[in-house]
Design a protein around this motif. Sequence first.
Motif, mmCIF file in Angstrom:
data_model
loop_
_atom_site.group_PDB
_atom_site.id
_atom_site.type_symbol
_atom_site.label_atom_id
_atom_site.label_comp_id
_atom_site.label_asym_id
_atom_site.label_seq_id
_atom_site.Cartn_x
_atom_site.Cartn_y
_atom_site.Cartn_z
ATOM 1 N N PHE A 65 27.590 21.013 -20.083
ATOM 2 C CA PHE A 65 27.695 22.241 -20.866
ATOM 3 C C PHE A 65 26.444 22.396 -21.718
ATOM 4 N N ALA A 66 25.967 23.635 -21.825
ATOM 5 C CA ALA A 66 24.721 23.875 -22.555
ATOM 6 C C ALA A 66 24.784 25.227 -23.245
ATOM 7 N N LYS A 67 23.749 25.531 -24.019
ATOM 8 C CA LYS A 67 23.688 26.822 -24.710
ATOM 9 C C LYS A 67 23.311 27.936 -23.728
ATOM 10 N N GLU A 68 22.395 27.588 -22.808
ATOM 11 C CA GLU A 68 21.948 28.592 -21.855
ATOM 12 C C GLU A 68 22.245 28.104 -20.444
ATOM 13 N N GLY A 69 22.484 29.014 -19.571
ATOM 14 C CA GLY A 69 22.740 28.633 -18.180
ATOM 15 C C GLY A 69 23.692 29.613 -17.528
ATOM 16 N N LEU A 70 24.601 29.069 -16.762
ATOM 17 C CA LEU A 70 25.494 29.871 -15.947
ATOM 18 C C LEU A 70 26.814 30.069 -16.698
ATOM 19 N N VAL B 103 27.286 26.536 -18.212
ATOM 20 C CA VAL B 103 27.001 25.296 -17.494
ATOM 21 C C VAL B 103 25.538 25.270 -17.103
ATOM 22 N N SER B 104 24.957 24.072 -17.200
ATOM 23 C CA SER B 104 23.565 23.947 -16.784
ATOM 24 C C SER B 104 23.349 22.595 -16.114
#
Lengths: 322, 270, 293
Positions: free
Chosen positions: A258-263, A304-305
Amino acid sequence: MTLQIQNLGRHVGQQWIVRHLNLHVEDGECVALVGPSGCGKSSTLRLIAGLDPVSEGEIILNQKNISHVSAAQRAVGMVFQSYALLPHLSVFANLELGLRVRGVRPSDRQQRIQAMLELVQLQDRADVLPAQLSGGQRQRVALARALLRDPDVYLLDEPMSNLDAQLREELRPELRRLVLDRQKPVIHVTHDQHEAMAIADRIAVLHSGRIQQVATPTELYHLPETLFIAKFIGRPQINCLRPKDGVITAVRPESLFFAKEGLPCKLMSREWLGSSQLLYLESPEGSLRLSCSTSVDIPESLIVSWHRSDEHYFDEDSGRRL
Amino acid sequence: MNRRTLVGLLLLWSLGPLLWQVYTSFCSDQALIQPFVSHDQRWTLIHYQSVLNANPPFWRYLVNSLIVGISSTFLCLLLALPAAYALNRIPRQLSALSRLALVGAALFPYVLLFLALLELARALNLGNQLLALSLPYAALSQPLAILLLNNAFNDLPPELEDAAKLEGLSLFQRFRWIFIPLISPATASTAILVFLFSWNEYPIALTWISDSSKLTLPVAMARIAGSSIYSVPYGAYAAATVLGSIPLVLLVLIFQKPIVSGLTSGAVKG
Amino acid sequence: MIIFLLLPALLLLLVVFVVPLFRYAWLSFHADSVITGLIAIPNGGANWLRLLQDLRYWQDLGQTLRFAGVSVGLELILALCIALLLDQRWRGRDVVRTLALIPWALPTTVMALGWRWIFNTPYGPIDHFTKIAGIGSLNILGDPNFAWIATVWADVWKTTPFAALILLAGLQTIPADLYEALRLEGGNALICLRRITLPLLRPYILLALLFRLAQSFGVFDLIQVLTGGGPASTTESIALYAYWNALRFLDFGYSSTIIMASFVLISLICVIAWIGLQVLIPTHPKSRGVIEL
C-alpha cells in the motif's frame, strides 16, 4: 555417474507425448520434474526407466547409451506413487523377489534385506503383508526395494502424493537422508511445487511434452522464462496486468504494497492465512491479489504500488520473457 | 404374497423336478405305476443296482466325463492365460476388436459347429478318443475364458508389472510371481465354468464318440433314453439322473462363489 | 514376442470357429451325400433352392422361432422376478441363490430324461395332477399342441437361473440413493421399476437376451432327448433337422446349407433384438438423480 538426456522424444501414433527433451543430472543431484497433469512428467520417467520405447534421442547414463537397453538391464531404481508392492507377499518377500531373480545367494539376501529394513526403520515388520502397513510404511518399503537394487539412477514418481500433508513433511528429510546422500542422479516427479522446491537442487518445468526451463528454485521464482512458469511457480499466483503494445507485465502478490500513489483499488474479499493474509482487489488494471503480513493494517483508501524492479515482462504472443 | 411364499415357490420350482427324480429312483416299479395304491414293497434300491451293474457300469461314464473335464479345463487355461495377458498389450483398437469378436464367439450357438468338427475328427482320426475331445472343448470355451481372464488382468494395477520389470523379472517370472497368484480367483472361476461346460457338452461328444465304454455322461444318459425297451424303465432313468446329478450339485454347492463371480464378472464388465 | 502368446489360442479359435463357417459356405454349394459317395461335387445353388422349397425346413424354422421367442421371453420375466427377490436382504439369501443355480449346472440331457418322466402319460406327476384336477389325461408329450410347451417349460427351468444371475449382478450395481431420491419425490414401486431399474438394467438385459436368444435358436440336446423332435416333427428344431440330415440321411451338403442359413438368421435376429430393446426400454438417465416422473 551422470545422466544425460539428449533430444529425447516419444510419440504414440501421430501424437508426440514428449519431445526435444534435454536434461543433465549430476551425481548426487536431484532434479524435480514439475508441470500440470498430462504434461509428460511420468512419460519422461517411464522413458528413462525403459518401460516405454524411445522414439528419438538418447539417454546416456555414465557415458553409456542406454536408450534401447531393456528395463531389466538399466539399473534403475524407481518408486511409484501407488508403491507397487505385491499384495500377496510379505514385506520381506517383496524385497527378496528382485534379489532372488538377480541371482543373489540366500544368505546374502537375508543379510542385505535385514540391513535395509533397519535403515528404513521397519525391522519388526518384515513378515507383515503390505495391506497391514500404513501409507508411510508402504512408502518406505517401496523405497527400500529401490535402494536394494543399488541402481545407477533413482526415479521417484510422485512418491509422496498418496500421503497426507503432515506425513509428507515428515518424510522429506528421510527421503533426503536415504536417497539424495547416495551420490547418484535423482529425478523426482511431483505436482507439488512446495515439495519440488524443498527437495530438488534444480527444477525442470514441463509443459505439453517440452521442458520450458531448468533452473534452481530461486532462479525459477525470480526469473521465470515464460509466463506459464511465472504462473505455475509461486502461490498465490502472479498478477498479470492488462497487456500494452503486446507486452504483459506481471507482478507477484507479495511484491505489492500500500502506498500514497499508485493504483486505486476496491477490496473484493480477504483471506486470513495465519502469518499472512491475501486480499482480492479490483483495479483499473484488472483484478489483483495482494499478499502481506497479517500485521499490516489495511488503509481506508486502497492505493497499491510496487517497485519497478519487481516487474516481469512477457511477450503477449509467445509468452516468453522480454 | 409375502417373501416367504415367494422363496418357497422359487425353491419348489428349482428343486422340485430334481426331488421328484430322487423319489422315483427309490420307488419300486409297481409303486410307480400305481402311486395311490399301497404296496408291500414301496421302496427299493433295485434301480440303483441295475444302473451300477449295467455293462459298462454307470461310474465308467462319470470317470470319462471327469477325464474330459479336467483335461479340457487344463488345456483351455494353458492357452487362455497367455492370450488374455497379450490382449492388453496389442494396439488398442485391435484389442477392442478382438474382444468384440470373442463376445460374438461366446454368444454363438456352438451346436451348429458339430458337422465341421465331425469332419475334422474324421480327417485327423480323433474319433473315439476321450482326450481328443478336450481339443474342441478347450477351443469352444476359449472366448469366455479369455474374456474373463482379460478382465482380471485389466484389474491389476499396471505398476506392479512395471516394478517387476525394473527388478529384472522375465515374462515367465512375472507370471510365476505376480499374475498367477493375483488372478487366481478369476482363474478358479474360469476353470470351474470350463469344467462345467465340458462335463455337460452333448452334441460333439455324441458325434465324436461311439464306443460305449468311452461315452461321456450326457451321451450315456441320452443313449439310455433311446435304447430302453422296458415298459416303465423310469425307475432306472431316475436313478441314473440322480447319480449323474450328484457330482454337479456338489460342485455348485462347494464352488458357488467362483461360479457366481465368473458368470457375473463377464456381465458386469462386458 | 506378444504374438507368440496369442498364437496358440488364435489358431485354435480359427480352426474351431472360422474354418467351419467357410467350410459350411463351401459345402452348401456342393452335393455331398451317400448318392455322391460322400464326395463333394459342385451343384450350383441346388441345395439353396431345395431349402426354399423344403416345407419341413420352414416348419422347423417356425417351431424354432416359437420356441426361442416364448422361452426367452418367459425366462427374462421370471429371471427379473427372481433377481428382484434375491436383490433384497434377508436371511438365507445366499443359500437360496446357490440352490436356485442347480438347474443351470445339470447336464441338459440328464434333466431332459427327468422331464420325460415328469411329463409321462399316464404315470408322471403332471398327468396325475391333471386327472385329479378333472381335466383328464393330456398325453403331453404325444400331443402336438402340448409337446412344444413341455420343451419350453424344461428350457425355462434350466436356463432361468443363468439369466437371473446376470440380472442380479446388474441390480447390485444400481446405487440405493437413486431409489431413495425417487421415493422422496413420491414415486411408488412401479415407477421405480420403470424409471430406474429397467433403464439401468438395460445392458444386462441385453446381454442375457442376446446370449439366450442365440443359444435357444440352436436348441438341440433338450429336444433330442425329451421328444426326439416328435410328435410328428412338431417340436423339431433347425439344429436337430441339420443333425438328422448329416448323421441319419448322410447328406452333408444339405445339412451345411441348413446350418449356414441358421447362422445368417441368428445374426439377423440378434441385431433385431438389439434394436428392439433400444426402442422398448428408454435410454438410462445420463446423470444421477435427474429422473423425471
